[in-house]
Design a protein around this motif. Sequence first.
Motif, PDB file in Angstrom:
ATOM      1  N   LEU A  93       0.866  -1.174   0.000  1.00  9.78           N
ATOM      2  CA  LEU A  93       0.000   0.000   0.000  1.00  9.78           C
ATOM      3  C   LEU A  93       0.900   1.219   0.000  1.00  9.78           C
ATOM      4  O   LEU A  93       1.798   1.331   0.834  1.00  9.78           O
ATOM      5  N   ALA A  97      -2.795   5.632   1.276  1.00  7.54           N
ATOM      6  CA  ALA A  97      -3.848   4.758   0.757  1.00  7.54           C
ATOM      7  C   ALA A  97      -4.920   4.444   1.797  1.00  7.54           C
ATOM      8  O   ALA A  97      -5.902   3.782   1.481  1.00  7.54           O
ATOM      9  N   GLY A 103      -7.490   3.270  -1.330  1.00  7.81           N
ATOM     10  CA  GLY A 103      -6.887   3.663  -2.599  1.00  7.81           C
ATOM     11  C   GLY A 103      -7.611   3.105  -3.807  1.00  7.81           C
ATOM     12  O   GLY A 103      -7.045   3.025  -4.885  1.00  7.81           O
TER      13      GLY A 103
END
Length: 178
Positions: A93, A97, A103
Motif C-alpha cells: 500500500l 492509501a 486507494g
Amino acid sequence: MTSYTDSRFPGPDPYAPLGDKPSFPLSSSDFVDGGTFKPEQLGGSDVSPQLEWSDLPEGTKSLAITCFDPDAPTASGFWHWAVFNIPASVNELPSGAGDETLGGIEGVVTLKGDSGKRGYYGPNPPAGHAPHRYLFAVHALDVDKLDIPEDATPTVLGFNLYFHTLGRAITWGWHENH
C-alpha cells in the motif's frame, strides 16, 4: 523486526492471547520498525504509511490490515485503522492509501476506528500520558471474504481474524505528545 514489548510502554501485548502465528516480511518506507513517525502520519494529518509485505503463508486468500494502540488509557486500547477483504494479490500500500476505499481496491471494507473516522487515523496520544505504540498488523486469511457488516467495530473484525488468520506480520512505531 524489533520486539514491540518494552517497559517504556504502559499497555500489554495485545497479540499474546491470540496464539503464535507464522510471520512474514513486513516493512514501511515511512517509518523504521520500532521508531517514530513522520509528522504527516500523525493524528490530524492522517496520511497512512507505506506498507509492503511478501512471502504470505500458503493458502492465503485475502488480507486484513489493522493499526492498534495498546497503550491508550482505556481498558481496551484504541483502534486507529481496520480494513479487510483485501485481495491476496496485493503486496503493498502506498503512503496515503488509508482512505475509506483503500486507494480504490475493489471489494475492501474499511471500518470506523475508535476516532469515529472510517480510514486511517494517525498517532495522537493524550499529552503527558506516556509514549504509545502503534502496531500495524497484516493478517493473512484463509477465506476470500469476511462477511462482516460495514457498521461493525474493529473488535468484531479482530474476533473474526482469530478464526481465519494463517499468519500475521507486525511492524510498529511509537509517538508521545508532551
